[in-house]
Design a protein around this motif. Sequence first.
Motif, PDB file in Angstrom:
ATOM      1  N   SER A  25       0.818  -1.211   0.000  1.00  0.00           N
ATOM      2  CA  SER A  25       0.000   0.000   0.000  1.00  0.00           C
ATOM      3  C   SER A  25       0.852   1.262   0.000  1.00  0.00           C
ATOM      4  O   SER A  25       1.961   1.284   0.523  1.00  0.00           O
ATOM      5  N   CYS A  41      -6.209   4.257   0.151  1.00  0.00           N
ATOM      6  CA  CYS A  41      -4.813   4.056  -0.228  1.00  0.00           C
ATOM      7  C   CYS A  41      -4.741   3.668  -1.697  1.00  0.00           C
ATOM      8  O   CYS A  41      -5.756   3.499  -2.366  1.00  0.00           O
ATOM      9  N   ASN A  43      -2.440   0.846  -4.332  1.00  0.00           N
ATOM     10  CA  ASN A  43      -1.503  -0.274  -4.313  1.00  0.00           C
ATOM     11  C   ASN A  43      -0.365   0.006  -5.310  1.00  0.00           C
ATOM     12  O   ASN A  43      -0.316   1.078  -5.916  1.00  0.00           O
TER      13      ASN A  43
END
Length: 95
Positions: A25, A41, A43
């Motif tokens: 993340s 968040c 990735n």
Amino acid sequence: SRQAAKTLWYDRPRYVFVEFCVEDSRDVEVLIEDQRLVFRCKNADGVEFYNEIELYDRVNSKDSQDKRSDRSITCFVRKWKEKVAWPRITKENIK
């Protein structure tokens, strides 16, 4: 486009643990309010994840925290009423 992160939760006498399963993340934002938890968040591929949870019961946002690992972000959410079991994580009875 953004999507919801896979979420696991565990009920304990003093805390509710909420785990957002996102590997590698980046730009993690966690907002823990008295009745709400917001998680955001990206990735490694740049996919944006967003979860907003109206919590089952009031929590102590000042005594809550989150911890990031390679595989997930775990929120330690302090219950306002200790030793009261939560039948679910959300206020509404939905998955």
